[in-house]
Scaffold this motif. Structure first.
Motif, mmCIF file in Angstrom:
data_model
loop_
_atom_site.group_PDB
_atom_site.id
_atom_site.type_symbol
_atom_site.label_atom_id
_atom_site.label_comp_id
_atom_site.label_asym_id
_atom_site.label_seq_id
_atom_site.Cartn_x
_atom_site.Cartn_y
_atom_site.Cartn_z
ATOM 1 N N ARG A 1 -1.576 -59.351 -62.660
ATOM 2 C CA ARG A 1 -2.009 -60.211 -63.763
ATOM 3 C C ARG A 1 -1.401 -59.702 -65.057
ATOM 4 O O ARG A 1 -0.830 -58.612 -65.081
ATOM 5 N N ALA A 2 -1.499 -60.464 -66.108
ATOM 6 C CA ALA A 2 -0.889 -60.092 -67.383
ATOM 7 C C ALA A 2 -1.536 -58.861 -67.998
ATOM 8 O O ALA A 2 -0.886 -58.087 -68.691
ATOM 9 N N ASP A 3 -2.815 -58.681 -67.771
ATOM 10 C CA ASP A 3 -3.501 -57.501 -68.289
ATOM 11 C C ASP A 3 -4.419 -56.945 -67.215
ATOM 12 O O ASP A 3 -4.939 -57.672 -66.385
ATOM 13 N N CYS A 4 -4.588 -55.638 -67.208
ATOM 14 C CA CYS A 4 -5.429 -54.977 -66.206
ATOM 15 C C CYS A 4 -6.492 -54.142 -66.904
ATOM 16 O O CYS A 4 -6.176 -53.194 -67.619
ATOM 17 N N PHE A 5 -7.736 -54.541 -66.721
ATOM 18 C CA PHE A 5 -8.854 -53.794 -67.261
ATOM 19 C C PHE A 5 -9.870 -53.593 -66.154
ATOM 20 O O PHE A 5 -9.932 -54.372 -65.206
ATOM 21 N N VAL A 6 -10.702 -52.581 -66.265
ATOM 22 C CA VAL A 6 -11.678 -52.286 -65.216
ATOM 23 C C VAL A 6 -12.741 -53.359 -65.085
ATOM 24 O O VAL A 6 -13.412 -53.442 -64.076
ATOM 25 N N ASP A 7 -12.908 -54.213 -66.099
ATOM 26 C CA ASP A 7 -13.970 -55.224 -66.016
ATOM 27 C C ASP A 7 -13.555 -56.485 -65.268
ATOM 28 O O ASP A 7 -14.335 -57.395 -65.105
#
Length: 185
Positions: free
Chosen positions: A171-177
């Motif tokens: 995906r374009a951004d990866c965050f833990v949420d």
């Protein structure tokens, strides 16, 4: 004749009853044990997913026959390459950048990828350790796969299937949420 067929079948099945001759990290699990989010690159190019520590532990060489993405959604396999860990420098792992370009750049001395081979039809000698780099191409804003399957055959013609136990998301951004896709646990 029927008893001979049953006996021959039983012997063939018992030959495959031992441990698999290729050890893929995570293969012992029947469920996803890890999740990795890979950042999509501009222009939607192919991305590398490295699998370090693939070990040929059987008594004879094995030949990889196929690589597959399991439960891939909006993600396609573009290729797979494999490189042996140099036996003279066992701590120098053939590396690809997680989420980096695929195919790996064999000219980069930090990657030690000059001895890389196309994974399908690669022959892995017993007692060797490898890094498998699987190239995937995302097809949407969020692309996922449950795990990667490796099919292979030993010198006696016995077929095997092993898999990673890691799910991947691009995906374009990866965050833990970010939530993992349904069914990927």
């Amino acid at each position: 004749m029927r008893a001979a067929t049953i006996t021959a079948t039983a012997l063939a099945l018992s030959a495959c009853a031992g441990p698999k001759p290729l050890k893929i990290p995570g293969d012992a699990s029947d469920s996803v044990t890890g999740r990795t989010c890979l950042k999509a690159q501009p222009g939607n190019p192919a991305i590398s997913i490295p699998i370090h520590g693939v070990k040929s532990i059987g008594e004879s060489a094995v030949t990889i026959t196929d690589i597959e993405l399991v439960d891939a959604k909006q993600m396609t396999l573009v290729g797979a390459e494999i490189a042996q860990w140099p036996p003279d420098v066992p701590n120098k792992v053939p590396n690809t950048v997680v989420g980096g370009p695929f195919p790996p750049d064999e000219r980069d001395p930090e990657l030690v990828w000059g001895n890389g081979l196309t994974a399908t039809d690669a022959v892995l000698d017993p007692g060797t350790t490898w890094t498998l780099s699987v190239g995937v191409k995302p097809g949407a804003a969020v692309s996922v796969l449950k795990w990667i399957t490796v099919k292979y055959v030993d010198a006696d013609g016995n077929d095997y299937v092993s898999h990673t136990a890691e799910a991947f998301m691009v995906r374009a951004d990866c965050f833990v949420d970010h939530d993992s896709p349904a069914g990927y646990d």
